[in-house]
Each structure stands twice: as structure tokens, then as C-alpha cells.
Design an enzyme around this catalytic site. Structure first.
Site, PDB file in Angstrom:
ATOM      1  N   ALA A  19       7.017  -1.627  13.068  1.00  0.00           N
ATOM      2  CA  ALA A  19       7.046  -1.779  14.526  1.00  0.00           C
ATOM      3  C   ALA A  19       5.784  -1.222  15.176  1.00  0.00           C
ATOM      4  O   ALA A  19       5.480  -1.544  16.315  1.00  0.00           O
ATOM      5  CB  ALA A  19       8.268  -1.072  15.099  1.00  0.00           C
ATOM      6  N   LYS A  20       5.064  -0.361  14.460  1.00  0.00           N
ATOM      7  CA  LYS A  20       3.796   0.206  14.946  1.00  0.00           C
ATOM      8  C   LYS A  20       3.922   0.748  16.365  1.00  0.00           C
ATOM      9  O   LYS A  20       3.031   0.567  17.186  1.00  0.00           O
ATOM     10  CB  LYS A  20       2.679  -0.836  14.831  1.00  0.00           C
ATOM     11  CG  LYS A  20       2.463  -1.317  13.389  1.00  0.00           C
ATOM     12  CD  LYS A  20       1.303  -2.276  13.251  1.00  0.00           C
ATOM     13  CE  LYS A  20       1.015  -2.661  11.806  1.00  0.00           C
ATOM     14  NZ  LYS A  20       2.091  -3.377  11.105  1.00  0.00           N
TER      15      LYS A  20
END
Lengths: 372, 372
Positions: A201-202
Site C-alpha cells: 500500500a506504500k
């Protein structure tokens, strides 16, 4: 609903994946747990009431099945270091770093969770693999919207599970489908309860917001690990690392060409990505941090391995053209968690995903030099 | 369903917010648009079929209402620079940078979209405000899950809309609620069709994945603008800036204390955040880029303003303790888009959100020195 013991109900109350309902709480919930355990009858009523009232909880039985994973460890439980350098071949169940698996019962009969990196290590040994398959449905390649994406990825999970030690859905691909995409991702997670799920998801935001992201990823979506972005610094990252039984991979040197723009800026004689590796080390008190290091840049993988023993997640293999052998040789340090190799498109769009995953697994194992 | 002209059906086909359905397409869709316009009868059938088949499209009429915004401009439409330095007070509708509002009809009778930064400028002038209210529901403060969050934020939108030129939901807070949160965010967006919505999502991933995020944010969620993270570099950011009618705010110097860890690393005599400002300038060919610069660091706001005329989004006012006057004075350059000030908690949890928003609006206007 099936009858269950008190412990399982407790775990549901503390941190069940509560889709759309009350999402309060966080990594400190073990305190509340100890308080409420004294009154099991009242507790059981509350839990049953909550489950009945949650129209989105499609499979009530799944909550019990995954309950143990969802309890956060009390601070007095033994901490597991993520920086072991044991040889993979020589270790069995007697590995002291695995001791939590066979630890004596904790006080109050609580179910003790196994931390992400230890589950990863155990599964990697058991299945003899360092492969992680990315579950990234592309609406240009898969018909049928979110339902089609779910169907396709479920099939990939079933076909490849024996060859992987982790699955890695990337949030972006599911977000494309709107609310249905999130519902599909929740269902997909139920497909393989024995294999850790890492949400790529960073995320990276300020502390208050990062707390909300952590709840979304580790609570609502019930993920075992996640990727985060370091641009906002340590206070941001700490909101994820507080979940000590979950894994947190910090972006270090990514696999895309644009990585050079910011990550390679030199500061004080070393590139930004090395500063990030040092920053991540400093936050690893609970042994639950890893680094994302692209397989497309083996020289950088080697440079980062020289300064840290943190576990690496190596994306960029397959469609992105990463050099598997060089990257694996540079990353591998004997710790089964040191070198988690992620491939997505090359596996999930293969005519035979199982065969593709098996071949990649063998190629990676060969590169480590410890498994033929 | 109400009868509509051919043009509106076309805009629906090209890029309607298609929740959970087919999410193909992207900024290049104007090509397809020109091809299909020749056969309106067939087209109309297809569109009606798609709407009828989409069970999640709750208000079919909304699609028509927002259709114009959703068409992407053809490359031969006039481009609008985001770097004007006009005085705010002296400009009216004759501002040449607003010419797209009154431009002659384009070929083929297409509805021409107004780019985000021009809508922002026009609304800022019309409502005499630089305020942006953040819509970040916290389940610890709002009862009732996603439905409660929607109810609360709808009320805030109704009460504050006349005092703002933009609303900024942060994705994290809606993600906490799972699929219901995404559905609520879609409904919330429908509450104020006349005001741009900026999704604070801080996305940053490799190009293929960033394309999926752009579809999710600009297509599925129908947002007018978004925040992105620069850690992955230019190829990552370009997937958002390709949507020329949407605004893209790149994180530059954030409002949290941890901002110093990575953003302040010195490289070649200047901090990383200044390198990011230069990188963003280089991607601003379509005039649709801005920078996120925290109001908590007025000295850095001033330093960045010295090197760029890009529009700023200034979070950190209110609960985060940002110094409104200093930050606004440092950011403001006469362009109504130069200084969009975001406040969330201090407004949405105020006993009277309208009064709080009005007071903040006046305080900001005073600091610009051009409005009493």
C-alpha cells in the site's frame, strides 16, 4: 452459530476485522483485554450481539479461525528479533527465534499471536520457498469487474499457495473497483488463512492519519504485513511499527527507473535510500521491520545488505525484468525472511500459474545456494 | 430515466464514476470519444445499458450533472498555466487565464472540462476564500460507523461550503470503515458537486500501479485533485499528471516533526524537499501540479516560494498548530490558487463548524493583505 470457548470470543472483541462497523482501538488493546476477561458471560453476550449486528461480516466463522492472529501481544511477551542470520538449511523447530511457537501458556489463558516475520520464516522452511505472489488484478486483462478480479485471484491463490510463503495484494488494483474492490479483497484474504498476506500500500502520512491507515490495513483488512513510504519520517512509520505482531516493509530503493530522482540523491556521502535503511533500523525495536529493495537493481541490493541485516522484500522480478539470481544472491543472508521475492504479472497471467510459481521458486532457491 | 442530449451520454461513456464495474480507460479516452461520436444511436443504447446494469450507481442523474467535468481535454485544447501571478483583487471574469470558461465551442460539440486549478481560482474569487476543509472522520469521536461518518461530514459540508473553495477528504479515515467507508466517500462527494474535492491520499508507486491508483482516484472516486508522494520519482508522478484536467499536489515539505528525517537531508547544497520542488516543476507541462507545504514550517514555505510559483496546499493549520499568518504571507503570490489552506479537526469537530470556517477564512484573507 457454532459454540466456541471464551478465549475465541475475547479475540473477536479485541480486534476483529470489523468491516464498516466500529473501528476503534489499536495496538494497545491488550490492556482492555485483561480487564474484560474477568466477566466472560457479559462479554460473550456483547460479542454475539456485535456479530449479529454486522451485516458485512459474511462468514462469522472466519473471525474465530483468525482470532489468534489478531490479538496484539502484551509488552511482557518475549520479543523476536528480525535480524537473525541463521543458516536456513541447518535450522529446524528448535530455532530459538521460533520459541514463541512453543512458549509456555501466557497468563490468563490468552491466545498468543505469532509475529509476522516468524510466521514467514516458519512457512518458508516448511514449504521450501522464498516466493511471494502479487495479487494485482488488471481490469484490462480480467473481465467482470471486482467479481471477476476476485475469481481470477482466488484461482491463482489456490494454484500457487503451496509454492509461496506470502501473498501480496497491491491496494491500488483493488481500489480501482471502488467499494466492491475492498469487499473482494476481504474475501480474497479468507481464501488462504494459513498464508500471510502483505498489503502493498506504500502508505505514508502524518501520525494521526497514519494511525487511521494502520487501523485500515491491520484492523479492517486484517493484513499481516504492509509496505509504507518513508518520506514523512519516523513519527509516521512508528504508527505502523507499533503493531508488533505485524510486518512493516519500508520503501528503501524501489524497482522503477524513477527511483533515481529522489532515492539516489547523495547526502553526506551516501544516497537517500541508505539514510532510509538506517532510519528503519532505528525503529526496529520490536523486530518487525523490513525494507523494500527492487530486484531490478542488484548493485543497490548488495549495498543495502552491507549496512543492514533487515529482511528484504524484492519486487521487480518477472514483468519488470529484475535479475533474479543477482538480486537473490545479494539479499540472502541465511535468514529465511531475508529475501522475500515478489512476482505478480508473470505469475497471475501465466497460462499455468502453478507451474510458473514452481519454476520461479526453484530458480530463487538455486540462487541462494542452500537448496538445490 | 430522464431524457438527455447526446453530449451528456457521451461523457458518461467516457469516464463515469463506475463503482465496482468496468474500470478501463484513462486520460487518453478522448481519442475513443472522437471515434464513437459518429454513431449516436448505437452509443445511446450502450450507455443506457451500462447504467441499468450498474447496481452501485445509486443516483443515475448525478452522472449527467458531473459529466462535463469528467471528460478529459483533447491535446489541442488550450492549456492553462498554473503559474500565474495575477493580483487577486484586480481580476474578474476577464482574466485571460480563465478563458476556457468562455471559450468558443470546440469541434464536435463536446463539453469542455474546466481544469481543477481554474475551477479553484474561479471559486476562490467568487466565494472570497482560500480555505479548504479536511473531511477526516475519526471513529473515536463520531458514533455510528461509516454511516455516522457520512452523516457528520455531510453536515460539515453543508455548513461550511460557502466559506471554502475546496474540500479535502483524507483517504485513510474512510479506509478505516472498509467497503462501507468507500461507499460513504462516494456519497459524500455527491453532497457538493459545485466544489472541487481533493483526495488527500499521498499515493506513490511504480508506473503500472500508479496508473491503477489514478483510475481509482480520478475515475472511480471522481475526485478533482489528489496528493501524491514523490519518493518513487517522475515516472510515478507522471501517471497522475497525465490527467490534465485534475490537480496533482506533490508532497514537498510536510507538516509533521518527522519531516526532517528525509525531507531535510542536504544534497548538493539544498534539502531534498527543494529537489522535489524542482522535480515537480519539470512535470508541470499541463499546469496541473501543486506542492504540499506544511503551514507548521513558515521558513520552509518561504524558501520553497522563492524557487517556484507552483500552487501550494498548506495543511497543518488548527489542531497541528501551524502559524496561519506567517505561512500564508510566505505562500501567497497573488494567484488565487497559490495558497490553499487546509484545516480539518479544528473545523469538523467545532461546536459550530460554519462559524469556525468563517473565522479561519477571514484570518487567512487578512494575512494575504488583499482582502480585509
Amino acid at each position: 452459530m457454532q459454540e466456541r470457548g471464551g478465549v475465541e470470543e475475547i479475540t473477536v472483541l479485541v480486534d476483529k476485522p470489523d468491516h464498516g462497523g466500529d473501528v476503534r482501538g489499536g495496538p494497545g488493546d491488550h490492556v482492555e483485554l485483561r480487564e474484560v476477561v474477568a466477566d466472560e458471560c457479559r462479554l460473550e453476550d456483547e460479542v454475539l450481539g456485535r456479530i449479529a449486528g454486522d451485516r458485512q461480516l459474511r462468514k462469522a466463522d472466519d473471525v474465530g479461525a483468525r482470532g489468534a492472529r489478531l490479538v496484539h501481544p502484551a509488552d511482557d511477551q518475549p520479543r523476536i528479533s528480525g535480524q537473525v542470520t541463521d543458516g536456513w538449511v541447518d535450522l529446524g523447530e528448535s530455532n530459538p527465534h521460533n520459541s514463541i511457537l512453543t512458549a509456555p501458556s501466557p497468563p490468563l489463558g490468552l491466545v498468543v499471536p505469532v509475529a509476522y516475520f516468524d510466521r514467514l520464516r516458519a512457512l518458508s522452511r516448511e514449504r521450501h520457498t522464498l516466493l511471494c505472489v502479487g495479487l494485482d488484478p488488471d481490469p484490462d486483462r480480467i473481465e467482470g469487474g471486482a467479481a471477476g478480479a476476485l475469481r481470477h485471484c482466488r484461482d491463482v491463490v489456490r494454484q500457487t499457495e503451496e509454492h509461496v510463503c506470502c501473498f501480496k495484494p497491491n491496494s491500488a488494483f483493488w481500489e480501482q473497483y471502488g467499494p466492491d474492490g475492498w469487499a473482494a479483497l476481504l474475501e480474497l484474504r479468507d481464501e488462504a488463512p494459513d498464508t500471510p498476506f502483505l498489503l502493498d500500500a506504500k502508505r505514508g502520512d502524518m501520525d494521526n492519519t497514519m494511525r487511521a491507515y494502520a487501523r485500515a490495513v491491520f484492523g479492517t483488512l486484517a493484513m499481516d504485513a504492509a509496505t509504507v513510504s518513508p518520506y514523512l519520517g519516523s513519527d509516521s512509520l512508528r504508527e505502523f511499527t507499533r503493531y508488533e505482531d505485524r510486518g512493516v516493509y519500508v520503501l528503501c530503493r524501489t524497482s522503477n527507473p524513477g527511483a533515481r530522482d529522489v532515492q539516489h540523491l547523495e547526502s553526506g556521502g551516501k544516497p537517500v535510500f541508505e539514510h532510509v535503511a538506517v532510519l528503519a533500523e532505528g525503529l526496529n525495536g520490536a523486530g518487525n521491520i523490513g525494507l523494500v529493495v527492487g530486484a531490478t537493481a542488484p548493485a543497490e541490493v548488495a549495498a543495502i545488505r552491507r549496512i543492514t541485516a533487515l529482511p528484504f522484500l524484492l519486487p521487480g522480478v518477472g514483468a519488470q525484468g529484475g535479475d533474479v539470481e543477482s538480486a537473490v544472491r545479494a539479499a540472502w543472508n541465511g535468514d529465511p525472511a531475508s529475501c522475500l521475492v515478489a512476482a505478480s504479472r508473470s505469475v497471475i497471467y501465466a497460462s499455468k500459474p502453478a507451474r510458473e510459481a514452481e519454476a520461479l521458486k526453484a530458480q530463487i532457491n538455486l540462487a541462494t545456494g542452500v537448496r538445490a
